[in-house]
Structure formats: structure tokens, C-alpha cells
Design a protein around this motif. Structure first.
Motif, PDB file in Angstrom:
ATOM      1  N   SER A 151       0.835  -1.203   0.000  1.00  0.00           N
ATOM      2  CA  SER A 151       0.000   0.000   0.000  1.00  0.00           C
ATOM      3  C   SER A 151       0.868   1.250   0.000  1.00  0.00           C
ATOM      4  CB  SER A 151      -0.897   0.008   1.231  1.00  0.00           C
ATOM      5  OG  SER A 151      -1.595   1.223   1.326  1.00  0.00           O
ATOM      6  N   ARG A 152       0.405   2.259  -0.715  1.00  0.00           N
ATOM      7  CA  ARG A 152       1.094   3.545  -0.738  1.00  0.00           C
ATOM      8  C   ARG A 152       0.397   4.580   0.148  1.00  0.00           C
ATOM      9  NH1 ARG A 152       2.510   4.061  -7.252  1.00  0.00           N
ATOM     10  NH2 ARG A 152       3.726   2.113  -7.383  1.00  0.00           N
ATOM     11  N   LEU A 153      -0.665   4.151   0.821  1.00  0.00           N
ATOM     12  CA  LEU A 153      -1.296   5.061   1.775  1.00  0.00           C
ATOM     13  C   LEU A 153      -0.349   5.280   2.951  1.00  0.00           C
ATOM     14  CD1 LEU A 153      -4.960   3.649   1.982  1.00  0.00           C
ATOM     15  CD2 LEU A 153      -4.186   5.703   0.773  1.00  0.00           C
ATOM     16  N   PRO A 154      -0.297   6.473   3.482  1.00  0.00           N
ATOM     17  CA  PRO A 154       0.561   6.711   4.650  1.00  0.00           C
ATOM     18  C   PRO A 154       0.193   5.764   5.792  1.00  0.00           C
ATOM     19  CG  PRO A 154      -0.234   8.777   3.737  1.00  0.00           C
ATOM     20  CD  PRO A 154      -0.978   7.694   3.031  1.00  0.00           C
ATOM     21  N   GLU A 155       1.202   5.336   6.516  1.00  0.00           N
ATOM     22  CA  GLU A 155       0.958   4.390   7.604  1.00  0.00           C
ATOM     23  C   GLU A 155      -0.016   4.953   8.624  1.00  0.00           C
ATOM     24  OE1 GLU A 155       3.461   1.809  10.957  1.00  0.00           O
ATOM     25  OE2 GLU A 155       4.507   3.099   9.506  1.00  0.00           O
ATOM     26  N   ALA A 156       0.106   6.246   8.910  1.00  0.00           N
ATOM     27  CA  ALA A 156      -0.795   6.866   9.886  1.00  0.00           C
ATOM     28  C   ALA A 156      -2.242   6.802   9.402  1.00  0.00           C
ATOM     29  CB  ALA A 156      -0.381   8.315  10.127  1.00  0.00           C
ATOM     30  N   ARG A 157      -2.447   6.954   8.103  1.00  0.00           N
ATOM     31  CA  ARG A 157      -3.797   6.901   7.532  1.00  0.00           C
ATOM     32  C   ARG A 157      -4.368   5.491   7.660  1.00  0.00           C
ATOM     33  NH1 ARG A 157      -8.637   8.381   5.939  1.00  0.00           N
ATOM     34  NH2 ARG A 157      -9.138   8.308   3.721  1.00  0.00           N
ATOM     35  N   ARG A 158      -3.556   4.503   7.356  1.00  0.00           N
ATOM     36  CA  ARG A 158      -4.010   3.123   7.461  1.00  0.00           C
ATOM     37  C   ARG A 158      -4.342   2.759   8.904  1.00  0.00           C
ATOM     38  NH1 ARG A 158       0.592   0.100   5.875  1.00  0.00           N
ATOM     39  NH2 ARG A 158       1.799   1.918   5.246  1.00  0.00           N
ATOM     40  N   GLU A 159      -3.481   3.175   9.818  1.00  0.00           N
ATOM     41  CA  GLU A 159      -3.710   2.870  11.228  1.00  0.00           C
ATOM     42  C   GLU A 159      -4.962   3.562  11.747  1.00  0.00           C
ATOM     43  OE1 GLU A 159      -0.151   3.910  13.241  1.00  0.00           O
ATOM     44  OE2 GLU A 159       0.960   2.114  12.620  1.00  0.00           O
ATOM     45  N   ALA A 160      -5.200   4.778  11.280  1.00  0.00           N
ATOM     46  CA  ALA A 160      -6.381   5.515  11.730  1.00  0.00           C
ATOM     47  C   ALA A 160      -7.663   4.831  11.257  1.00  0.00           C
ATOM     48  CB  ALA A 160      -6.321   6.947  11.215  1.00  0.00           C
ATOM     49  N   LEU A 161      -7.670   4.389  10.006  1.00  0.00           N
ATOM     50  CA  LEU A 161      -8.857   3.710   9.489  1.00  0.00           C
ATOM     51  C   LEU A 161      -9.095   2.390  10.228  1.00  0.00           C
ATOM     52  CD1 LEU A 161      -8.410   4.314   5.651  1.00  0.00           C
ATOM     53  CD2 LEU A 161     -10.159   5.333   7.122  1.00  0.00           C
ATOM     54  N   ALA A 162      -8.029   1.625  10.453  1.00  0.00           N
ATOM     55  CA  ALA A 162      -8.169   0.356  11.160  1.00  0.00           C
ATOM     56  C   ALA A 162      -8.651   0.574  12.585  1.00  0.00           C
ATOM     57  CB  ALA A 162      -6.840  -0.401  11.147  1.00  0.00           C
ATOM     58  N   ALA A 163      -8.111   1.593  13.253  1.00  0.00           N
ATOM     59  CA  ALA A 163      -8.505   1.874  14.634  1.00  0.00           C
ATOM     60  C   ALA A 163      -9.969   2.321  14.696  1.00  0.00           C
ATOM     61  CB  ALA A 163      -7.600   2.950  15.226  1.00  0.00           C
ATOM     62  N   ARG A 164     -10.379   3.117  13.730  1.00  0.00           N
ATOM     63  CA  ARG A 164     -11.771   3.589  13.734  1.00  0.00           C
ATOM     64  C   ARG A 164     -12.728   2.422  13.536  1.00  0.00           C
ATOM     65  NH1 ARG A 164     -14.494   8.488  10.089  1.00  0.00           N
ATOM     66  NH2 ARG A 164     -16.645   8.094  10.785  1.00  0.00           N
ATOM     67  N   PHE A 165     -12.379   1.514  12.628  1.00  0.00           N
ATOM     68  CA  PHE A 165     -13.263   0.387  12.399  1.00  0.00           C
ATOM     69  C   PHE A 165     -13.283  -0.538  13.616  1.00  0.00           C
ATOM     70  CE2 PHE A 165     -14.217  -3.790  10.227  1.00  0.00           C
ATOM     71  CZ  PHE A 165     -15.536  -3.487   9.953  1.00  0.00           C
ATOM     72  N   ALA A 166     -12.147  -0.691  14.285  1.00  0.00           N
ATOM     73  CA  ALA A 166     -12.075  -1.560  15.463  1.00  0.00           C
ATOM     74  C   ALA A 166     -12.951  -1.043  16.594  1.00  0.00           C
ATOM     75  CB  ALA A 166     -10.628  -1.692  15.929  1.00  0.00           C
ATOM     76  N   ARG A 167     -13.197   0.267  16.628  1.00  0.00           N
ATOM     77  CA  ARG A 167     -14.031   0.836  17.689  1.00  0.00           C
ATOM     78  C   ARG A 167     -15.523   0.607  17.452  1.00  0.00           C
ATOM     79  NH1 ARG A 167     -10.185   5.103  17.237  1.00  0.00           N
ATOM     80  NH2 ARG A 167     -11.612   6.310  15.928  1.00  0.00           N
TER      81      ARG A 167
END
Length: 342
Positions: A151-167
């Protein structure tokens, strides 16, 4: 009754043909000529009639008699009370053959439409999670070698999306979904050659391509897409389709625990997820329930379908669209639900 037939006798041990005559007297078959023997009629076997092939009479020791005059043999057999079975008679009748063909076609159609899906659903629902995870192991790695790039998405962006979905809190059992909590999942992002796409693997991976994130351009819509894929994972839709498409391999899995035949078909299947309308409807309902439980507007899911429908209208149909038919219909359904909720 005393009728004689000329013919050829084979003793079942050599290829030599013996000229004999056959007669039936007092319930006994008598041979005379090169070979003489007598056998009770009830111990004889009569071969089925097959087109123009000669019918044979078989003795208990597997010796055979083949009459020169087949019509005379038929007359003799009828005189002794012999009657072909219903199946044999039906084979000789074009009406019977046509009826059998129609019945066979009907059974196959009913089996394909009802028995096969029900059997696949039963097998998929009763597979242990550990076996299902085994089926998915290595599939993502194989796709990474041939289809995906990092993936070329910034790591912070990927982590933010994953964290939001996990909530987000998964909904309770929805419709025909299996009972129990939502399965464990792991969100992964990939750069893709196949354009906007998202799918869930039996291993628990939910794969979302960079192109899908860019297409939606809305974190709420991304959550709605992930909710839909979690619905597929919860409903074990990929496993059900894999079992249905490989019912023989699935039977082997159930009997012997060997999942290798099923695993071989996973990578191609993951990129060609033409789920049934029923599976898509279940996943859509699951996404709606998840959004509502977490107080998120259904407009997010509506935005997903609107974006896909826009691509569809422009004839730029990526794999994700191909796997999700009737986009306009689903968009209209979510729009109705949203208006009703308002």
C-alpha cells in the motif's frame, strides 16, 4: 413346450465356439451338439436387450449361449414366462427414454438450485473456524506475489482507518447470519492492479485497496464498505461459495480433513466474488445494522453504492463492481432505508 434354437456356445474358459441346439423342456434348458448339458431354467441369466447386439443366455458357471435367430429367442423367452424389467422396457421405448431424460434434467436443476446451495451452506456453517482459517492461509501471500503491491497510503492513515473500524460495535445476529459474535478480522491495505476492490478471506483478512479508499474519499464510506465485508466474513459467504463450487473437494474435506483441494481455488475466487443476491443482501443488511448500532448515518453506505454506480455508468467496471451486481437497486434500497429513518 419343446422348441429348439441353433446357436453358439462358449464355455467361459476358452475362446472356442461350439455349435449347439438349445431346447427348453419341463423348466430345464437342454443343450445338444458339440456340448451336451442341462440346467434348470431358473438358474439361467438373460442379458438385457441392447440395440442390435445379440442377447445371450448365461449359465451358472458363466458359460454362454448366443442364438442364431434373435427373434426366435425372444419368442422362446416369452413362452417361458420371461419378462424384461421395467427399466429395460423403458430403455427400448423412446417415450420412456424421453421421460427418463426429463426426470434426470429436473433432478439436476432442482439439485443445483436448492440442494447444492443448502448443502454448501450446511458444510460451511459446520466447518471449525480453525479449518476455515487453514483454508485462507497463504492466499493473501499468493495474491501479493501476483496481483497486489504494498500500500502507498501513509501508515498513519491506514492505522487511523483500522482503529476507527475496530471501535465500531458489531450488530447482533442479523437475519440469516450465523449466531454468535462477529469473527476476528485483520484489516490490510494493498496497492492493486485490479482497481477499487475490497473483500474478506476465510483467514479473517479484510483486504481494501488504495484505489477503493481514493474512490470513496470519505472515511464514513470506508467504514460502511468494511462493515459490508465483515458481513461477508460473518456469513462465511466466501467459504460457502467455495464449497458450492467444489462440492467434491468439500466432501473430501469433511471426510478426511484435507483442505488442499479447496485452498487451491481461493486466490482466483477472492478476485471473482460474484456473490449471490442472497449473500449480497445479507452483507448489505449487516452493514446497515452495524452503522445504525454505532449511530452512523446510512448516507455513508449510500455514498459507497453511488460511487460504484457512477463507475458502472461510465463503463469503467473494476473487479469490485463485477462482484457486486445490481448496484443501482442496492443504492435505491439504502436510500429508502435512510429516508425512512429520517
Amino acid at each position: 413346450m419343446d422348441r429348439e434354437l441353433g446357436g453358439i456356445y462358449f464355455d467361459g474358459r476358452t475362446s472356442r465356439a461350439h455349435r449347439v441346439t438349445l431346447a427348453v423342456r419341463d423348466g430345464t434348458v437342454h443343450l445338444a451338439g458339440d456340448v451336451e448339458r442341462s440346467t434348470p431354467l431358473e438358474e439361467m441369466r438373460v442379458a438385457e436387450r441392447i440395440a442390435r447386439a445379440p442377447r445371450k443366455l448365461t449359465f451358472p458357471d458363466e458359460a454362454t449361449f448366443e442364438a442364431d435367430d434373435q427373434e426366435a429367442l425372444d419368442v422362446l423367452l416369452r413362452a417361458t414366462g420371461h419378462r424384461d424389467s421395467t427399466v429395460v422396457r423403458a430403455q427400448q421405448s423412446w417415450r420412456g427414454a424421453l421421460a427418463a431424460l426429463c426426470v434426470t434434467a429436473g433432478v439436476l436443476v432442482l439439485g443445483y438450485l436448492f440442494v447444492l446451495p443448502a448443502s454448501a451452506d450446511l458444510v460451511a456453517r459446520n466447518l471449525p473456524v480453525s479449518v476455515e482459517r487453514q483454508m485462507g492461509q497463504g492466499t493473501l501471500a499468493l495474491l501479493d506475489r501476483h496481483v497486489f503491491a504494498p500500500s502507498r497510503l501513509p501508515e498513519a492513515r491506514r492505522e487511523a482507518l483500522a482503529a476507527r473500524f475496530a471501535r465500531l460495535v458489531p450488530p447482533d445476529t442479523v437475519g440469516a447470519m450465523p449466531d454468535g459474535p462477529a469473527p476476528q478480522w485483520q484489516l490490510v491495505f494493498r496497492k492493486s492492479r485490479i482497481g477499487p476492490n475490497a473483500f474478506a478471506l476465510p483467514s479473517g483478512h479484510i483486504v481494501m485497496t488504495d484505489e477503493m479508499v481514493e474512490l470513496l474519499d470519505d472515511d464514513g464510506a470506508v467504514m460502511a464498505t468494511l462493515a459490508h465485508e465483515l458481513g461477508h466474513l460473518h456469513g462465511r459467504h466466501l467459504t460457502r461459495r467455495l464449497v458450492q463450487g467444489s462440492i467434491v473437494a468439500a466432501a473430501t474435506l469433511v471426510l478426511y480433513g484435507d483442505a488442499s483441494s479447496l485452498v487451491a481455488g481461493l486466490p482466483a475466487l477472492a478476485l471473482d466474488l460474484r456473490h449471490s443476491r442472497e449473500a449480497e443482501g445479507e452483507a448489505d443488511d449487516y452493514a446497515v445494522a452495524l452503522l445504525q448500532r454505532n449511530g452512523l448515518p446510512l448516507a455513508h453506505l449510500e455514498r459507497v453504492f453511488a460511487a460504484l454506480h457512477g463507475l458502472e455508468k461510465g463503463m469503467k467496471v473494476p473487479a469490485y463492481l463485477a462482484s457486486h451486481p445490481a448496484t443501482a437497486e442496492r443504492l435505491a434500497k439504502v436510500a429508502r432505508l435512510r429516508r425512512h429513518g429520517e
